[in-house]
Design a protein around this motif. Structure first.
Motif, short mmCIF file in Angstrom:
data_model
loop_
_atom_site.label_atom_id
_atom_site.label_comp_id
_atom_site.label_asym_id
_atom_site.label_seq_id
_atom_site.Cartn_x
_atom_site.Cartn_y
_atom_site.Cartn_z
N VAL A 125 34.54 51.41 35.74
CA VAL A 125 34.27 50.74 37.02
C VAL A 125 34.87 51.61 38.11
CG1 VAL A 125 34.71 48.66 38.39
CG2 VAL A 125 34.24 48.47 35.93
N ALA A 126 34.10 51.84 39.17
CA ALA A 126 34.52 52.71 40.27
C ALA A 126 35.48 51.99 41.21
CB ALA A 126 33.30 53.23 41.03
N ALA A 127 36.64 51.65 40.68
CA ALA A 127 37.71 51.00 41.46
C ALA A 127 39.00 51.24 40.71
CB ALA A 127 37.44 49.51 41.62
N GLY A 128 40.10 51.09 41.42
CA GLY A 128 41.40 51.26 40.79
C GLY A 128 41.80 50.04 39.98
N PRO A 129 42.73 50.21 39.03
CA PRO A 129 43.18 49.08 38.22
C PRO A 129 43.71 47.92 39.05
CG PRO A 129 43.98 51.14 37.29
CD PRO A 129 43.35 51.47 38.62
N MET B 295 37.04 33.94 41.39
CA MET B 295 36.10 35.07 41.30
C MET B 295 35.40 35.15 39.95
SD MET B 295 36.01 36.37 44.22
CE MET B 295 35.12 37.88 43.91
N HIS B 296 35.84 34.38 38.97
CA HIS B 296 35.23 34.46 37.64
C HIS B 296 33.73 34.15 37.64
CE1 HIS B 296 39.36 34.09 35.42
NE2 HIS B 296 39.31 35.08 36.29
N PRO B 297 33.25 33.16 38.41
CA PRO B 297 31.79 32.94 38.43
C PRO B 297 31.01 34.13 38.99
CG PRO B 297 32.93 31.02 39.32
CD PRO B 297 33.96 32.12 39.15
N VAL B 298 31.64 34.92 39.83
CA VAL B 298 30.97 36.08 40.45
C VAL B 298 30.65 37.14 39.41
CG1 VAL B 298 31.30 37.98 42.10
CG2 VAL B 298 32.05 35.66 42.69
N ILE B 299 31.52 37.31 38.43
CA ILE B 299 31.32 38.37 37.44
C ILE B 299 30.82 37.86 36.10
CG2 ILE B 299 33.00 39.90 38.52
CD1 ILE B 299 34.92 39.13 36.15
N ASP B 300 30.79 36.57 35.88
CA ASP B 300 30.39 36.01 34.58
C ASP B 300 28.97 36.43 34.19
OD1 ASP B 300 30.20 34.28 32.28
OD2 ASP B 300 29.04 32.93 33.55
N THR C 171 28.72 40.96 32.01
CA THR C 171 29.92 40.74 32.82
C THR C 171 30.45 42.07 33.36
OG1 THR C 171 30.54 38.71 31.66
CG2 THR C 171 32.32 39.91 32.77
N LEU C 172 30.52 43.07 32.51
CA LEU C 172 31.02 44.37 32.95
C LEU C 172 30.07 45.01 33.95
CD1 LEU C 172 32.51 45.69 29.60
CD2 LEU C 172 33.76 44.82 31.59
N GLU C 173 28.77 44.80 33.80
CA GLU C 173 27.80 45.27 34.79
C GLU C 173 28.04 44.61 36.15
OE1 GLU C 173 23.87 44.49 33.28
OE2 GLU C 173 24.17 45.84 31.58
N ARG C 174 28.27 43.30 36.12
CA ARG C 174 28.52 42.57 37.36
C ARG C 174 29.83 42.99 38.00
NH1 ARG C 174 25.80 36.73 37.20
NH2 ARG C 174 27.01 36.64 39.11
N LEU C 175 30.84 43.23 37.17
CA LEU C 175 32.13 43.71 37.68
C LEU C 175 31.95 45.07 38.35
CD1 LEU C 175 35.23 43.28 37.81
CD2 LEU C 175 35.36 44.49 35.62
N PHE D 82 32.17 46.31 42.70
CA PHE D 82 32.95 47.39 43.30
C PHE D 82 32.12 48.61 43.67
CE2 PHE D 82 36.24 45.00 41.00
CZ PHE D 82 37.15 44.82 42.03
N ALA D 83 30.81 48.53 43.47
CA ALA D 83 29.95 49.67 43.79
C ALA D 83 29.92 49.90 45.30
CB ALA D 83 28.54 49.42 43.27
N PRO D 84 29.88 51.16 45.71
CA PRO D 84 29.80 51.44 47.15
C PRO D 84 28.50 50.88 47.73
CG PRO D 84 29.98 53.47 45.86
CD PRO D 84 29.88 52.34 44.90
N GLU D 85 28.60 50.43 48.96
CA GLU D 85 27.42 49.93 49.68
C GLU D 85 26.46 51.09 49.91
OE1 GLU D 85 26.69 46.76 50.77
OE2 GLU D 85 28.45 46.07 49.67
N PRO D 86 25.15 50.86 49.70
CA PRO D 86 24.19 51.93 50.01
C PRO D 86 24.16 52.19 51.51
CG PRO D 86 23.07 49.95 49.20
CD PRO D 86 24.54 49.68 49.18
N ARG D 87 23.92 53.41 51.88
CA ARG D 87 23.89 53.76 53.31
C ARG D 87 22.51 53.64 53.87
NH1 ARG D 87 28.43 58.12 54.24
NH2 ARG D 87 29.73 57.53 52.55
#
Length: 148
Positions: free
Chosen positions: A14-18, A30-35, A135-139, A143-148
């Protein structure tokens, strides 16, 4: 049934820090967001960050709505968090810094369940792996960068 059916893991970078990922995982709201299973609806109770021993409730739906209470049973800030509920299912997230972000390992451990016989007819042993992948895809998408 093979023991591997009761202990499953999936991994993803995942492109974010721990720390950022841990902050999300330790916030039940936040659990429903990534479930990725589609069963987690909302957190119940006070919106507090989880720590070792915390209990937190979730509104769920698997055909019919129900509520479940979880307890945090493993906790290492920015590295590891795991919780379980009454039947003994354990959900664990391990975070390891790597080039490009964090390697997130999600593990579902049902090896200590009291009532293992219910998992197979309900399809959990078949659906858990794909649900963790979602779940890992949603996570990662969170954290994915916003498209420009």
């Amino acid at each position: 049934m093979p023991a591997s059916q009761y202990l499953q893991s999936r991994r993803r970078i995942v492109a974010a820090g721990p720390h950022e990922i841990f902050e999300l995982l330790s916030d039940p709201a936040m659990h429903p967001v990534i479930d990725g299973s589609g069963t987690v609806r909302a957190s119940r109770g006070a919106a507090e960050k989880l720590v070792l021993g915390s209990t937190f409730g979730m509104d769920m739906r698997l055909g019919v709505p129900y509520r479940i209470t979880n307890r945090v049973v493993e906790f290492e800030q920015d590295k590891l968090i795991a919780w379980r509920h009454f039947n003994g299912h354990r959900w664990r997230y391990e975070l390891e810094p790597v080039a490009g972000g964090t390697l997130v390992t999600e593990t579902w451990d049902a090896s200590r369940l009291r009532y293992k016989w219910v998992l197979r007819p309900l399809g959990f042993t078949r659906s858990t792996g794909p649900n963790m992948e979602r779940t890992l895809e949603r996570l990662a998408a969170h954290f994915a960068p916003e498209p420009r």
